[in-house]
Design a protein around this motif. Sequence first.
Motif, PDB file in Angstrom:
ATOM      1  N   GLY A  56       0.796  -1.225   0.000  1.00 48.58           N
ATOM      2  CA  GLY A  56       0.000   0.000   0.000  1.00 48.58           C
ATOM      3  C   GLY A  56       0.823   1.268   0.000  1.00 48.58           C
ATOM      4  N   ASN A  57       2.098   1.156   0.323  1.00 50.65           N
ATOM      5  CA  ASN A  57       2.917   2.365   0.397  1.00 50.65           C
ATOM      6  C   ASN A  57       4.235   2.193  -0.348  1.00 50.65           C
ATOM      7  OD1 ASN A  57       3.296   0.460   2.347  1.00 50.65           O
ATOM      8  ND2 ASN A  57       3.811   1.855   3.977  1.00 50.65           N
ATOM      9  N   ARG A  58       4.947   3.292  -0.464  1.00 49.30           N
ATOM     10  CA  ARG A  58       6.212   3.322  -1.215  1.00 49.30           C
ATOM     11  C   ARG A  58       7.282   2.526  -0.475  1.00 49.30           C
ATOM     12  NH1 ARG A  58       8.224   6.136  -5.455  1.00 49.30           N
ATOM     13  NH2 ARG A  58      10.345   6.927  -5.314  1.00 49.30           N
ATOM     14  N   LEU A  59       8.151   1.875  -1.261  1.00 49.01           N
ATOM     15  CA  LEU A  59       9.181   1.021  -0.681  1.00 49.01           C
ATOM     16  C   LEU A  59      10.577   1.568  -0.952  1.00 49.01           C
ATOM     17  CD1 LEU A  59       7.905  -2.389  -2.029  1.00 49.01           C
ATOM     18  CD2 LEU A  59       7.663  -1.544   0.276  1.00 49.01           C
ATOM     19  N   GLY A  60      11.507   1.119  -0.141  1.00 47.38           N
ATOM     20  CA  GLY A  60      12.905   1.403  -0.421  1.00 47.38           C
ATOM     21  C   GLY A  60      13.363   0.554  -1.592  1.00 47.38           C
ATOM     22  N   ALA A  61      14.415   0.981  -2.257  1.00 47.83           N
ATOM     23  CA  ALA A  61      14.901   0.296  -3.454  1.00 47.83           C
ATOM     24  C   ALA A  61      15.335  -1.137  -3.156  1.00 47.83           C
ATOM     25  CB  ALA A  61      16.052   1.091  -4.066  1.00 47.83           C
ATOM     26  N   LYS A  62      15.843  -1.385  -1.965  1.00 46.63           N
ATOM     27  CA  LYS A  62      16.319  -2.722  -1.620  1.00 46.63           C
ATOM     28  C   LYS A  62      15.178  -3.740  -1.501  1.00 46.63           C
ATOM     29  CE  LYS A  62      20.466  -1.181   0.723  1.00 46.63           C
ATOM     30  NZ  LYS A  62      21.204  -1.108   1.990  1.00 46.63           N
ATOM     31  N   LEU A  63      13.957  -3.263  -1.241  1.00 48.52           N
ATOM     32  CA  LEU A  63      12.810  -4.165  -1.069  1.00 48.52           C
ATOM     33  C   LEU A  63      12.074  -4.471  -2.366  1.00 48.52           C
ATOM     34  CD1 LEU A  63      11.336  -2.646   2.221  1.00 48.52           C
ATOM     35  CD2 LEU A  63      12.780  -4.677   1.971  1.00 48.52           C
ATOM     36  N   VAL A  64      12.367  -3.766  -3.428  1.00 53.03           N
ATOM     37  CA  VAL A  64      11.653  -3.950  -4.696  1.00 53.03           C
ATOM     38  C   VAL A  64      11.719  -5.387  -5.205  1.00 53.03           C
ATOM     39  CG1 VAL A  64      11.577  -3.258  -7.132  1.00 53.03           C
ATOM     40  CG2 VAL A  64      11.756  -1.533  -5.352  1.00 53.03           C
ATOM     41  N   PRO A  65      12.858  -6.098  -5.155  1.00 53.24           N
ATOM     42  CA  PRO A  65      12.878  -7.477  -5.657  1.00 53.24           C
ATOM     43  C   PRO A  65      11.922  -8.419  -4.928  1.00 53.24           C
ATOM     44  CG  PRO A  65      15.110  -6.654  -5.409  1.00 53.24           C
ATOM     45  CD  PRO A  65      14.196  -5.636  -4.802  1.00 53.24           C
ATOM     46  N   ASP A  66      11.496  -8.074  -3.705  1.00 53.23           N
ATOM     47  CA  ASP A  66      10.516  -8.886  -2.990  1.00 53.23           C
ATOM     48  C   ASP A  66       9.106  -8.712  -3.563  1.00 53.23           C
ATOM     49  OD1 ASP A  66      12.573  -9.672  -1.331  1.00 53.23           O
ATOM     50  OD2 ASP A  66      12.096  -8.195   0.225  1.00 53.23           O
ATOM     51  N   TYR A  67       8.876  -7.636  -4.288  1.00 50.47           N
ATOM     52  CA  TYR A  67       7.547  -7.325  -4.797  1.00 50.47           C
ATOM     53  C   TYR A  67       7.433  -7.420  -6.319  1.00 50.47           C
ATOM     54  CZ  TYR A  67       6.529  -5.744  -0.102  1.00 50.47           C
ATOM     55  OH  TYR A  67       6.328  -5.695   1.246  1.00 50.47           O
ATOM     56  N   LEU A  68       8.534  -7.227  -7.030  1.00 47.50           N
ATOM     57  CA  LEU A  68       8.545  -7.310  -8.489  1.00 47.50           C
ATOM     58  C   LEU A  68       9.651  -8.245  -8.949  1.00 47.50           C
ATOM     59  CD1 LEU A  68       8.211  -3.681  -9.936  1.00 47.50           C
ATOM     60  CD2 LEU A  68       6.529  -5.482  -9.992  1.00 47.50           C
ATOM     61  N   GLU A  69       9.329  -9.077  -9.945  1.00 53.25           N
ATOM     62  CA  GLU A  69      10.336  -9.952 -10.547  1.00 53.25           C
ATOM     63  C   GLU A  69      10.617  -9.419 -11.950  1.00 53.25           C
ATOM     64  OE1 GLU A  69      10.915 -14.599 -11.915  1.00 53.25           O
ATOM     65  OE2 GLU A  69       9.082 -13.989 -10.891  1.00 53.25           O
TER      66      GLU A  69
END
Length: 129
Positions: A56-69
């Motif tokens: 629901g909210n903006r993520l740090g760049a390091k967490l993006v691989p957990d949400y997008l492949e």
Amino acid sequence: MRVFKTRTIATDACKKGRVMMGGTAVKPSRAIKVGDIIEVKKPPITYTFRVKQLTGNRLGAKLVPDYLENLTPQSQYDILEMTKISGFVDRRKGLGRPTKRDGRELSRFKEDSYTADEFFLDWEDDEEE
């Protein structure tokens, strides 16, 4: 998910038809779900992503691989690399910013040519004769 720098840029890309799902352009308000495959055209290449999780909210760049492949094929990255390498080689003369050499030649030309004051002084001398 940090594919675009701002939401405004992402919205504009959707309106221009650069964001697609299943081969069709999507609107900015399109809801996504886990497992959706999203294609993003950022010329000269098209990135492909699969949604792994929603947030629901903006993520740090390091967490993006957990949400997008990232499913972008290597061939697309090769196109990007070739574009970077050939960026200045394919540029036609006179297009884009001047090179250092062009700047030096322009400076020499300006130094060697008359200024407006010198021109008018020479012209006035010619009239008096």
